[in-house]
Design a protein around this motif. Structure first.
Motif, PDB file in Angstrom:
ATOM      1  N   ALA A  21       0.786  -1.237   0.000  1.00 46.08           N
ATOM      2  CA  ALA A  21       0.000   0.000   0.000  1.00 46.08           C
ATOM      3  C   ALA A  21       0.817   1.287   0.000  1.00 46.08           C
ATOM      4  O   ALA A  21       0.245   2.366  -0.018  1.00 46.08           O
ATOM      5  CB  ALA A  21      -0.923   0.001   1.226  1.00 46.08           C
ATOM      6  N   GLY A  22       2.133   1.212   0.004  1.00 48.76           N
ATOM      7  CA  GLY A  22       2.912   2.452  -0.037  1.00 48.76           C
ATOM      8  C   GLY A  22       3.570   2.767   1.291  1.00 48.76           C
ATOM      9  O   GLY A  22       3.064   2.419   2.348  1.00 48.76           O
ATOM     10  N   PHE A  23       4.709   3.417   1.200  1.00 53.08           N
ATOM     11  CA  PHE A  23       5.565   3.646   2.357  1.00 53.08           C
ATOM     12  C   PHE A  23       5.077   4.823   3.191  1.00 53.08           C
ATOM     13  O   PHE A  23       4.547   5.791   2.664  1.00 53.08           O
ATOM     14  CB  PHE A  23       6.980   3.929   1.838  1.00 53.08           C
ATOM     15  N   CYS A  24       5.247   4.731   4.520  1.00 52.03           N
ATOM     16  CA  CYS A  24       4.910   5.843   5.418  1.00 52.03           C
ATOM     17  C   CYS A  24       6.145   6.229   6.216  1.00 52.03           C
ATOM     18  O   CYS A  24       6.724   5.378   6.886  1.00 52.03           O
ATOM     19  CB  CYS A  24       3.839   5.426   6.423  1.00 52.03           C
ATOM     20  N   SER A  25       6.534   7.482   6.146  1.00 50.44           N
ATOM     21  CA  SER A  25       7.654   7.936   6.969  1.00 50.44           C
ATOM     22  C   SER A  25       7.209   9.172   7.738  1.00 50.44           C
ATOM     23  O   SER A  25       6.026   9.456   7.840  1.00 50.44           O
ATOM     24  CB  SER A  25       8.862   8.236   6.084  1.00 50.44           C
ATOM     25  N   LEU A  26       8.162   9.917   8.266  1.00 52.25           N
ATOM     26  CA  LEU A  26       7.798  11.133   9.003  1.00 52.25           C
ATOM     27  C   LEU A  26       7.206  12.157   8.057  1.00 52.25           C
ATOM     28  O   LEU A  26       6.292  12.896   8.417  1.00 52.25           O
ATOM     29  CB  LEU A  26       9.037  11.727   9.679  1.00 52.25           C
ATOM     30  N   THR A  27       7.744  12.232   6.860  1.00 44.16           N
ATOM     31  CA  THR A  27       7.345  13.293   5.943  1.00 44.16           C
ATOM     32  C   THR A  27       6.459  12.799   4.811  1.00 44.16           C
ATOM     33  O   THR A  27       5.571  13.508   4.380  1.00 44.16           O
ATOM     34  CB  THR A  27       8.592  13.952   5.333  1.00 44.16           C
ATOM     35  N   SER A  28       6.712  11.560   4.334  1.00 40.31           N
ATOM     36  CA  SER A  28       5.864  11.103   3.241  1.00 40.31           C
ATOM     37  C   SER A  28       4.766  10.225   3.824  1.00 40.31           C
ATOM     38  O   SER A  28       5.054   9.218   4.475  1.00 40.31           O
ATOM     39  CB  SER A  28       6.691  10.373   2.178  1.00 40.31           C
ATOM     40  N   ASN A  29       3.522  10.667   3.649  1.00 43.37           N
ATOM     41  CA  ASN A  29       2.402   9.846   4.056  1.00 43.37           C
ATOM     42  C   ASN A  29       2.392   9.512   5.554  1.00 43.37           C
ATOM     43  O   ASN A  29       2.195   8.357   5.928  1.00 43.37           O
ATOM     44  CB  ASN A  29       2.451   8.546   3.224  1.00 43.37           C
ATOM     45  N   PRO A  30       2.633  10.524   6.422  1.00 37.98           N
ATOM     46  CA  PRO A  30       2.661  10.214   7.854  1.00 37.98           C
ATOM     47  C   PRO A  30       1.351   9.576   8.297  1.00 37.98           C
ATOM     48  O   PRO A  30       0.284  10.009   7.901  1.00 37.98           O
ATOM     49  CB  PRO A  30       2.881  11.567   8.531  1.00 37.98           C
ATOM     50  N   SER A  31       1.461   8.509   9.102  1.00 33.94           N
ATOM     51  CA  SER A  31       0.296   7.708   9.457  1.00 33.94           C
ATOM     52  C   SER A  31       0.380   7.329  10.928  1.00 33.94           C
ATOM     53  O   SER A  31       1.288   7.765  11.632  1.00 33.94           O
ATOM     54  CB  SER A  31       0.259   6.449   8.588  1.00 33.94           C
ATOM     55  N   GLU A  32      -0.530   6.491  11.362  1.00 31.31           N
ATOM     56  CA  GLU A  32      -0.528   6.104  12.772  1.00 31.31           C
ATOM     57  C   GLU A  32       0.450   4.976  13.060  1.00 31.31           C
ATOM     58  O   GLU A  32       0.647   4.588  14.213  1.00 31.31           O
ATOM     59  CB  GLU A  32      -1.953   5.752  13.222  1.00 31.31           C
ATOM     60  N   THR A  33       1.037   4.420  12.005  1.00 32.77           N
ATOM     61  CA  THR A  33       2.134   3.469  12.168  1.00 32.77           C
ATOM     62  C   THR A  33       3.317   4.015  11.382  1.00 32.77           C
ATOM     63  O   THR A  33       3.129   4.643  10.331  1.00 32.77           O
ATOM     64  CB  THR A  33       1.757   2.083  11.608  1.00 32.77           C
ATOM     65  N   PHE A  34       4.521   3.776  11.867  1.00 32.92           N
ATOM     66  CA  PHE A  34       5.716   4.327  11.237  1.00 32.92           C
ATOM     67  C   PHE A  34       6.433   3.277  10.399  1.00 32.92           C
ATOM     68  O   PHE A  34       6.827   2.218  10.910  1.00 32.92           O
ATOM     69  CB  PHE A  34       6.666   4.878  12.311  1.00 32.92           C
ATOM     70  N   GLU A  35       6.594   3.560   9.130  1.00 32.66           N
ATOM     71  CA  GLU A  35       7.365   2.725   8.189  1.00 32.66           C
ATOM     72  C   GLU A  35       6.940   1.258   8.159  1.00 32.66           C
ATOM     73  O   GLU A  35       7.753   0.383   7.841  1.00 32.66           O
ATOM     74  CB  GLU A  35       8.872   2.802   8.510  1.00 32.66           C
ATOM     75  N   SER A  36       5.715   0.985   8.528  1.00 32.14           N
ATOM     76  CA  SER A  36       5.278  -0.400   8.583  1.00 32.14           C
ATOM     77  C   SER A  36       3.783  -0.388   8.912  1.00 32.14           C
ATOM     78  O   SER A  36       3.268   0.598   9.426  1.00 32.14           O
ATOM     79  CB  SER A  36       6.117  -1.107   9.647  1.00 32.14           C
ATOM     80  N   SER A  37       3.121  -1.501   8.643  1.00 33.60           N
ATOM     81  CA  SER A  37       1.658  -1.537   8.717  1.00 33.60           C
ATOM     82  C   SER A  37       1.131  -2.027  10.056  1.00 33.60           C
ATOM     83  O   SER A  37       1.878  -2.552  10.881  1.00 33.60           O
ATOM     84  CB  SER A  37       1.151  -2.499   7.644  1.00 33.60           C
ATOM     85  N   CYS A  38      -0.186  -1.912  10.268  1.00 33.55           N
ATOM     86  CA  CYS A  38      -0.820  -2.530  11.449  1.00 33.55           C
ATOM     87  C   CYS A  38      -0.604  -4.047  11.415  1.00 33.55           C
ATOM     88  O   CYS A  38      -0.467  -4.685  12.456  1.00 33.55           O
ATOM     89  CB  CYS A  38      -2.321  -2.238  11.478  1.00 33.55           C
ATOM     90  N   TRP A  39      -0.590  -4.600  10.225  1.00 34.24           N
ATOM     91  CA  TRP A  39      -0.304  -6.035  10.102  1.00 34.24           C
ATOM     92  C   TRP A  39       1.032  -6.370  10.762  1.00 34.24           C
ATOM     93  O   TRP A  39       1.140  -7.303  11.549  1.00 34.24           O
ATOM     94  CB  TRP A  39      -0.249  -6.430   8.620  1.00 34.24           C
ATOM     95  N   GLU A  40       2.058  -5.594  10.396  1.00 33.64           N
ATOM     96  CA  GLU A  40       3.396  -5.895  10.917  1.00 33.64           C
ATOM     97  C   GLU A  40       3.510  -5.526  12.393  1.00 33.64           C
ATOM     98  O   GLU A  40       4.101  -6.265  13.189  1.00 33.64           O
ATOM     99  CB  GLU A  40       4.444  -5.153  10.072  1.00 33.64           C
ATOM    100  N   TYR A  41       2.950  -4.382  12.760  1.00 32.72           N
ATOM    101  CA  TYR A  41       3.054  -3.960  14.166  1.00 32.72           C
ATOM    102  C   TYR A  41       2.269  -4.868  15.110  1.00 32.72           C
ATOM    103  O   TYR A  41       2.501  -4.860  16.309  1.00 32.72           O
ATOM    104  CB  TYR A  41       2.640  -2.493  14.329  1.00 32.72           C
ATOM    105  N   MET A  42       1.341  -5.664  14.548  1.00 35.31           N
ATOM    106  CA  MET A  42       0.611  -6.605  15.409  1.00 35.31           C
ATOM    107  C   MET A  42       1.583  -7.528  16.142  1.00 35.31           C
ATOM    108  O   MET A  42       1.293  -8.015  17.232  1.00 35.31           O
ATOM    109  CB  MET A  42      -0.358  -7.429  14.544  1.00 35.31           C
ATOM    110  N   PHE A  43       2.746  -7.738  15.556  1.00 33.96           N
ATOM    111  CA  PHE A  43       3.714  -8.660  16.163  1.00 33.96           C
ATOM    112  C   PHE A  43       4.760  -7.928  16.999  1.00 33.96           C
ATOM    113  O   PHE A  43       5.690  -8.538  17.503  1.00 33.96           O
ATOM    114  CB  PHE A  43       4.395  -9.486  15.065  1.00 33.96           C
ATOM    115  N   PHE A  44       4.623  -6.589  17.109  1.00 30.93           N
ATOM    116  CA  PHE A  44       5.651  -5.865  17.860  1.00 30.93           C
ATOM    117  C   PHE A  44       5.268  -5.677  19.332  1.00 30.93           C
ATOM    118  O   PHE A  44       4.889  -4.594  19.776  1.00 30.93           O
ATOM    119  CB  PHE A  44       6.008  -4.516  17.227  1.00 30.93           C
TER     120      PHE A  44
END
Ligand SMILES: *[C@@H]1O[C@H](CO)[C@@H](O)[C@H](O)[C@H]1NC(C)=O
Ligand SMILES: *[C@@H]1O[C@H](CO)[C@@H](O)[C@H](O)[C@H]1NC(C)=O
Ligand SMILES: *[C@@H]1O[C@H](CO)[C@@H](O)[C@H](O)[C@H]1NC(C)=O
Ligand SMILES: *[C@@H]1O[C@H](CO)[C@@H](O)[C@H](O)[C@H]1NC(C)=O
Ligand SMILES: *[C@@H]1O[C@H](CO)[C@@H](O)[C@H](O)[C@H]1NC(C)=O
Ligand SMILES: *[C@@H]1O[C@H](CO)[C@@H](O)[C@H](O)[C@H]1NC(C)=O
Ligand SMILES: *[C@@H]1O[C@H](CO)[C@@H](O)[C@H](O)[C@H]1NC(C)=O
Ligand SMILES: *[C@@H]1O[C@H](CO)[C@@H](O)[C@H](O)[C@H]1NC(C)=O
Ligand SMILES: *[C@@H]1O[C@H](CO)[C@@H](O)[C@H](O)[C@H]1NC(C)=O
Ligand SMILES: *[C@@H]1O[C@H](CO)[C@@H](O)[C@H](O)[C@H]1NC(C)=O
Length: 798
Positions: A580-603
């Motif tokens: 779905a596209g990269f999220c960083s501080l400046t490009s596409n800032p989102s509620e997860t950083f550089e990774s998805s809710c899918w990936e953060y589910m395991f963090f």
């Protein structure tokens, strides 16, 4: 490139004095030379951004050719053009190119006329001959397509370049005069202002150019000043002067440039010309300093004495500085092919390029503590690179920790990121906390733990005005609501008000680490922080589904953003994934950083067992992990994914971790120039490779390594602090990797059923023997075999 014609079956490098243990191994192959197995060009294109030039271990001076293509780390094998040769770089970082200050450039000007020389970057950029690149620890060489050969080496704070000019010339027969220019710029063209002076008499044998400049850090706040002192030798000086844009003259001998109209970027610098023809290479000794121009000159004079710079001697010294860095590790290959070995040894090399030892070069405060820089960023480094150094170079790791604490003492905050002596941007939590606590649970020495505790409590309790560069934001909400809200109301401090999910997860782990230290030091605050370590659960939305391409993935329960008032917000669970596209501080800032809710589910590194039960038990959890890794959702080229490879250990299926590891190595981490799946990030991709090939993977902040079979028949590591040698050995090893499942294990000759082990393995020099087979077994699968987890069977976790 490497000639790969070495004995492969039996390959051993040794090790400090561990002769008593050597009999366990077949005898060392006498012709083994680790340098033949190191290829610094791995990761030199397709986004690895690796520094490929000459450096000492953790050295400040990093000499390379700079290109106009993928130049984040200076050079790339992407076939782009060389724009200069400079002495300062970072390795593997993302975003803006880092450093590359004051590049010099050699040329022969047609008709020997200054007006025909090429001064600005675009004009002078020249292709290199692809087959001319030679890269080795401490040495780099490349030939431009016009025949000028450059090679280079370094000391701690200075670089030595040699430019060999073809004698066929381009103008007046053979008499063309070699010209060396210096450009008052950096790779990012971030110069704010700069001064330069040439101090050369005509007919003299050497020419000196000195100066300084103010530049911007490539991922941080403020600016930094760098000073240089360049000495040129190898012929008689013909003339010297200054250039600006595409014109040059022998008057004046000094120049000051700043940003003018609309911040216009003037290209300018100095030059020295030698009377041609020269039959020797022109040598260029570049001293650098963050303190002063005088110190830059002193650094160069002390480390690379003149008048005849001993290039070959310096190359030898650099190699000898690197050699002991590999000695703690030896492998018995079991017939694994050369490419796997090159990948392994080169990865070790890459873990010690950065961070850089700037001790004695700190422009901001005086201290007797070590000063390291290019923690770029701790978010990338805490998970595997620094844990790897803890094993292979614990003396330096202690210094890194002391340096972090010294920064805390003088700046009031632990850094989350730093480069070019400036503060870098925070990405998630206050992850230096995790580094300190990892050092604590692994008993590193020489560290003031009370000070470490104070520094971490400061992160946990006090919000800085600018939490974009240090500490944590949203602490009012964190303490009152026990999560970081989506669109938080925070008037205490300022930062990018995004990443509410990933910050909640990271702060939870930071507080878990703090609780560990508090408990260890006997502080009763540990219960408070242990409770905050559970805050991640407040963002788990049990009924959240994930629809991908119009189809329900079938998995329910994801982290979701939550407003201040307790109402759920929404972020598509696949947002910020590779689908779905990269999220960083400046490009596409989102509620997860550089990774998805899918990936953060395991963090949730401290409570995976709780995650498993929230997601419906081991079977559903494993199906979800499998879907995650096979659907394109996993981003194997970025650090948050690393731990997910080993999560099956917590579900009682260590064999599945081994299987997953083999699905990524070597297919995504290998010895080709494009052999890294993402930015190396100062050696993070390298360390993922190393821990995986070693068969012991850390969960940093905890005294835990997950066990899988090593990718070689056996690996031994000698601990610097105890001089004891730990060995992990496969029985029934096969180089085709069919037998990748542990059937049974013995620790020091006794049966061992846990699927993890502590750091004592390394410090006490234990021996772990794994019997392999081609099918999963019962080994490591029982409740009592699983790694500790806070809320399940986890008394050992604190
Ligand atoms: C050099 O390598 C680059 C990148 O692989 C390629 O694009 C270019 O064509 C090569 N040049 C020559 C002359 O082979
Ligand atoms: C000089 O020699 C180099 C290779 O040695 C060649 O690439 C270059 O074209 C030559 N220049 C001239 C002007 O002949
Ligand atoms: C150079 O630029 C820096 C950053 O903008 C500024 O602080 C400094 O005063 C400037 N120096 C001079 C001499 O103009
Ligand atoms: C840079 O060099 C100039 C010229 O020597 C000097 O005036 C200036 O103070 C230096 N700047 C810094 C920050 O040292
Ligand atoms: C080396 O071995 C690995 C693992 O078996 C394999 O994937 C790879 O293709 C081999 N490489 C070469 C160059 O043979
Ligand atoms: C650290 O030291 C303690 C106390 O001596 C010891 O019990 C523990 O095993 C050590 N841990 C490691 C990882 O060496
Ligand atoms: C909570 O706040 C959000 C965002 O302002 C708003 O959309 C939502 O309706 C609020 N919920 C309640 C129950 O007031
Ligand atoms: C979704 O569709 C895209 C494009 O059709 C495809 O590349 C991708 O693999 C699909 N993703 C999943 C998870 O099915
Ligand atoms: C090596 O790794 C790169 C980066 O992950 C990958 O694109 C490439 O396919 C791999 N090469 C091999 C031969 O597996
Ligand atoms: C380890 O060996 C080194 C080099 O032989 C020696 O200087 C050091 O004292 C030894 N350390 C311990 C703890 O035995």
């Amino acid at each position: 490139m490497l000639a790969l014609s070495f004995p492969t079956i039996l390959l051993l490098v040794h090790c400090y004095a561990i002769l008593s243990q050597a009999s366990e191994f077949a005898k060392r192959a006498d012709d083994f030379d680790v340098f033949e197995w190191i290829d610094p060009l791995i990761g030199s294109k397709s986004g690895g951004n690796v520094f490929t030039g000459a450096t000492l271990p953790y050295g400040m001076a990093k000499a390379a050719a700079d290109v106009d293509g993928e130049n984040t780390g200076g050079f790339s094998t992407d076939g782009s053009r060389i724009t200069g040769f400079s002495a300062m770089h970072d390795s593997g970082t993302g975003g803006n190119p880092s450093l590359g200050n004051f590049p010099i450039f050699p040329q022969l000007c047609p008709e020997d006329d200054l007006n025909n020389c090429k001064f600005p970057i675009g004009a002078r950029a020249t292709h290199y001959k692809n087959d001319s690149i030679q890269a080795k620890p401490g040495y780099f060489a490349v030939t431009l397509e016009n025949g000028i050969k450059a090679d280079m080496t370094v000391s701690e704070h200075a670089a030595l370049f040699r430019f060999d000019f073809p004698t066929n010339g381009t103008g007046n027969g053979n008499s063309v005069s070699p010209l060396i220019t210096l450009d008052l710029t950096d790779l990012w063209q971030s110069r704010q202002n700069a001064s330069i002076s040439v101090d050369v008499a005509e007919e003299s044998e050497t020419g000196r150019i000195r100066g300084n400049g103010t530049f911007l850090p490539s991922f941080g706040a403020g600016s930094y000043v760098m000073h240089f002192c360049l000495d040129l030798a190898g012929g008689k000086v013909k003339d010297s002067g200054m250039w600006a844009n595409d014109r040059a003259g022998t008057e004046p001998k000094e120049l000051y440039v700043t940003r003018g109209f609309n911040l216009f970027y003037l290209q300018a610098g100095g030059f020295v010309r030698f009377q041609g023809p020269v039959d020797n290479p022109i040598s260029a000794r570049m001293g650098i300093s963050f303190i002063s121009t005088d110190q830059a000159c002193q650094n160069a004079e002390r480390e690379i004495p003149g008048p005849d710079f001993d290039f070959d001697g310096l190359v030898t010294k650099a190699r000898e500085a690197w050699r002991p860095k590999f000695e703690p590790i030896s492998i018995e290959t079991g017939g694994v092919n050369d490419s796997m070995q090159v990948s392994f040894w080169s990865a070790i090399y890459r873990t010690m390029i950065s961070p850089q030892d700037y001790t004695g070069e700190n422009p901001h405060w005086e201290s007797s503590e070590p000063y390291f820089d290019s923690f770029y960023c701790v978010w990338d480094m805490w998970r595997v690179q620094l844990p790897f150094l803890t094993i292979i170079d614990p003396t330096v790791q202690s210094k890194l920790v002391r340096s972090l604490l010294d920064i805390y003492q003088h700046r009031g905050w632990l850094p989350d990121c730093s480069m070019s002596t400036s503060k870098g941007w925070t990405q998630g939590g206050s992850d230096a906390d995790n580094v300190l606590v990892d050092a604590y649970v692994k008993n590193l020495t020489g560290i003031d733990w009370e000070l470490a505790y104070e520094a971490i409590v400061n992160d946990a309790e006090n919000e800085p005005l600018q939490w974009s560069i240090e500490g944590r934001g949203g602490l009012m909400s964190w303490k009152r609501l026990n999560y970081i809200p989506y669109l938080d109301y925070d008037y205490l401090g300022f930062g990018t008000n995004s990443r509410s999910i990933s910050r909640t997860l990271e702060y939870s782990y930071n507080d878990f680490c703090l609780a560990t230290l508090a408990k260890g030091l006997g502080k009763d605050t540990y219960t408070k922080y242990l409770s905050r370590a559970g805050n991640w659960q407040n963002l788990f939305k049990v009924d959240q589904e994930s629809i991908i391409n119009g189809t329900d993935s079938g998995f329910t329960g994801f982290f979701q953003p939550k407003y201040l008032n307790g109402t759920w917000g929404y972020q598509d669970p696949i947002a910020c994934s590779p689908l779905a596209g990269f999220c960083s501080l400046t490009s596409n800032p989102s509620e997860t950083f550089e990774s998805s809710c899918w990936e953060y589910m395991f963090f949730v590194p401290h409570d995976i067992r709780r995650v498993i039960s929230l997601l419906g038990g081991p079977e559903t959890f494993l199906r979800r992990l499998d879907f995650f890794h096979t659907s394109g959702l996993a981003d194997i080229g970025n650090e948050p994914v690393f731990l997910t490879v080993y999560m099956p250990h917590y579900a009682g299926r260590p064999g599945l971790s081994a299987k997953r590891a083999h699905s990524y190595i070597p297919s995504r981490f290998n010895s080709s120039h494009a052999g890294l799946p993402g930015n190396d990030d100062s050696g993070a991709m390298a360390s993922f490779t190393l821990f995986t090939c070693m068969g012991l993977f850390p969960n940093p902040g905890q005294n835990v390594y997950f066990i899988i079979p090593p990718f070689f028949e056996a690996i031994s590591i000698t601990n610097q602090l105890t001089n004891k040698t730990a060995t992990i050995r496969n029985v029934n090893f096969d180089k085709e990797y069919k037998n990748i499942y542990v059937q049974s294990a013995k620790l020091n000759g006794e049966p061992y059923t846990k699927n993890w082990i502590g750091h004592e393995f390394f410090t006490e020099g234990w021996t772990l023997e794994l019997v392999l087979g081609d099918k999963e077994s019962e080994w490591g699968t029982r409740e009592e075999d699983l790694p500790p987890s806070l809320s399940a069977g986890g008394t050992e976790v604190l």
